[in-house]
Write an enzyme that holds these catalytic residues in place. Structure first.
Site, mmCIF file in Angstrom:
data_model
loop_
_atom_site.group_PDB
_atom_site.id
_atom_site.type_symbol
_atom_site.label_atom_id
_atom_site.label_comp_id
_atom_site.label_asym_id
_atom_site.label_seq_id
_atom_site.Cartn_x
_atom_site.Cartn_y
_atom_site.Cartn_z
ATOM 1 N N SER A 1 0.795 -1.238 0.000
ATOM 2 C CA SER A 1 0.000 0.000 0.000
ATOM 3 C C SER A 1 0.820 1.277 0.000
ATOM 4 C CB SER A 1 -0.960 0.011 1.195
ATOM 5 O OG SER A 1 -2.060 -0.832 0.950
ATOM 6 N N LYS B 1 0.064 3.700 -2.683
ATOM 7 C CA LYS B 1 -0.952 4.752 -2.578
ATOM 8 C C LYS B 1 -0.344 6.131 -2.366
ATOM 9 C CE LYS B 1 -4.641 1.770 -0.736
ATOM 10 N NZ LYS B 1 -3.948 0.547 -0.331
ATOM 11 N N SER C 1 -5.952 3.397 4.464
ATOM 12 C CA SER C 1 -5.376 2.658 3.341
ATOM 13 C C SER C 1 -6.452 1.969 2.511
ATOM 14 C CB SER C 1 -4.357 1.629 3.847
ATOM 15 O OG SER C 1 -3.516 1.197 2.812
ATOM 16 N N LYS D 1 3.050 6.493 5.108
ATOM 17 C CA LYS D 1 2.198 5.412 4.613
ATOM 18 C C LYS D 1 2.755 4.038 4.942
ATOM 19 C CE LYS D 1 -1.500 4.100 2.644
ATOM 20 N NZ LYS D 1 -1.444 2.950 3.590
#
Length: 464
Positions: free
Chosen positions: A99, A102, A159, A287
């Protein structure tokens, strides 16, 4: 003896008279030339400025810096304003980023808002692709309508894969068109290994079958590329923490529980029983990531005493360890390094006080740096051994009128601290420190006459 001397003296006097006659004729010619119409264009006399390099002595920094032992597949630690790499472990190895992908989706959406192509209040209608996606999600249904900001928070905090796809489709029409934009942006940023196949970081097999791309590739990104992406987020969108530091977020009024931020290291978590052991002073993003192939990953950023650091760990063996390994990286950076300014903005450059100007009231103008220059140094160390090199614009471009702050060249500073692997480089512009008005034709005319006479007398002097 007297009779022998006189003829010799007369000969010398005669030769001297001849030279004076020649000089007089030259003066007469020049005076005649000076009577030409005043509309003639006279070239300004300019002094060529050579590229300047200055070196100062470098003193060694006492002691050595002990690097931490890390249990990761790859890792990197950078300071974003200088781009200096402070620690690197297999940092250029492409790995599945999960993720952390992202972050690119976040960056592009934020850019769309910044450029006025999108508004945080714009409505987004959820499509089939987003509704059918699996993994971390907020269970969007096809036809649901939410604002860009609501979906962005769900992506940054929780997320949410479905929110990421909905935003991607809102920006580019389809997820795969958005992926093209992701890969183009990665190249523009200088990311060398990054390749994206979706907006989420999911493995291809986990994407809805109808929306899987026709490729055998997967999302990949090195730790260094993740750091480059993180750097662009914090520099280009300094308000990033408005979203990434949110601890929890209730997406819908009917939701029984809010979205909880996967980033356990947020400083704000210091009073949360489950997270206080991981909370880190000054940490406000960025993140997390996890898939079976990627293991556990985290791109983190924290700021202390005015210095921000960005860390990346990839391939840790547990959710908790991605944070403990990040702590080691950040502690290493904050404990051993600091930023020091070596040149203040609007500073003069030694040996280059002015540059020549053509057709101005003044024949030269002062130059200064347009911004400050800072480097990363070991804590307690002095910044010595800085070198610089200037590169000036061609002289025919410096023609009055010239405004204050006009770029006249660049200056590149380089520095390598004792005990650090990389040489640091920073280039800033050289600009004019004041304006120069265009000279009147009569001023330029008499300046040209003066310079011609100066050249003439130099020539006459050289005859003797």
């Amino acid at each position: 003896m007297s009779n022998k001397w006189k003829p010799t003296s007369r000969k010398r006097q005669k030769r001297h008279l001849i030279k004076k006659s020649v000089a007089s004729l030259m003066l007469l010619n020049m005076l005649c030339l000076s009577a030409l119409p005043a509309t003639m264009v006279f070239a300004e006399k300019t002094n060529k400025q050579a590229t300047t390099t200055t070196k100062t002595s470098q003193a060694p920094v006492a002691g050595s810096i002990q690097k931490p032992d890390l249990n990761v597949l790859s890792a990197v630690l950078i300071e974003p304003t200088t781009g200096q790499v402070l620690l690197s472990v297999n940092a250029d190895q492409p790995l599945p980023p999960a993720s952390m992908t992202k972050m690119m989706t976040e960056y592009i959406v934020a850019e769309q808002v910044k450029q006025g192509k999108l508004k945080w209040t714009d409505k987004v209608t959820v499509g089939e692709n987003a509704a059918k996606t699996i993994g971390s999600r907020i269970f969007l249904a096809q036809g649901d309508v939410h604002t860009v900001e609501e979906l962005y928070i769900a992506m940054a905090v929780g997320s949410a894969n479905d929110a990421s796809i909905a935003l991607a489709e809102r920006v580019a029409g389809s997820e795969q068109e958005f992926v093209k934009l992701m890969n183009e942006t990665a190249k523009q940023m200088g990311m060398k290994t990054a390749h994206f196949i979706n907006a989420t970081g999911l493995d291809k097999k986990d994407m809805p079958a109808k929306y899987q791309p026709d490729t055998d590739k997967e999302d990949v990104m090195s730790a260094m590329d993740a750091a480059i992406l993180g750097r662009r987020i914090v520099l280009d969108h300094p308000d990033f923490a408005k979203f990434t530091s949110i601890q929890s977020y209730k997406f819908r009024e009917r939701d029984k529980t809010p979205i909880i931020n996967y980033n356990w290291m947020l400083e704000a978590n210091k009073n949360i029983p489950n997270f206080k052991a991981y909370a880190y002073k000054g940490l406000d993003g960025l993140k997390t990531g996890h898939t079976q192939n990627a293991g556990n990953c985290f791109t983190g950023t924290a700021v202390r005493d005015g210095m921000r650091l960005i860390s990346v760990v990839m391939g840790t063996d547990s959710e908790a360890h991605r944070f403990t390994e990040t702590r080691k990286l950040l502690d290493f950076g904050f404990d051993h390094f600091e930023i020091k300014q070596v040149v203040a903005g609007k500073s003069k450059v030694k040996g280059l006080d002015t540059v020549p100007v053509k057709k101005g009231v003044e024949t030269s103008v002062g130059v200064v740096t347009d911004s400050d220059v800072s480097f990363i140094v070991p804590k307690g160390g002095e910044v010595k051994g800085v070198q610089f090199k200037t590169q000036l614009e061609p002289e025919d471009k410096l023609v009055a009128p010239i405004n204050k702050g006009t770029k006249v060249g660049t200056i590149t500073y380089t520095y390598k601290a004792e005990g650090m692997d990389q040489q640091q480089t920073k280039t800033v512009n050289l600009v004019t420190s004041e304006e120069v008005e265009k000279g009147s034709w009569i001023r330029l005319f008499f300046r040209a006459i003066k310079e011609m006479f100066a050249d003439l007398f130099d020539s006459i002097k050289n005859l003797f």
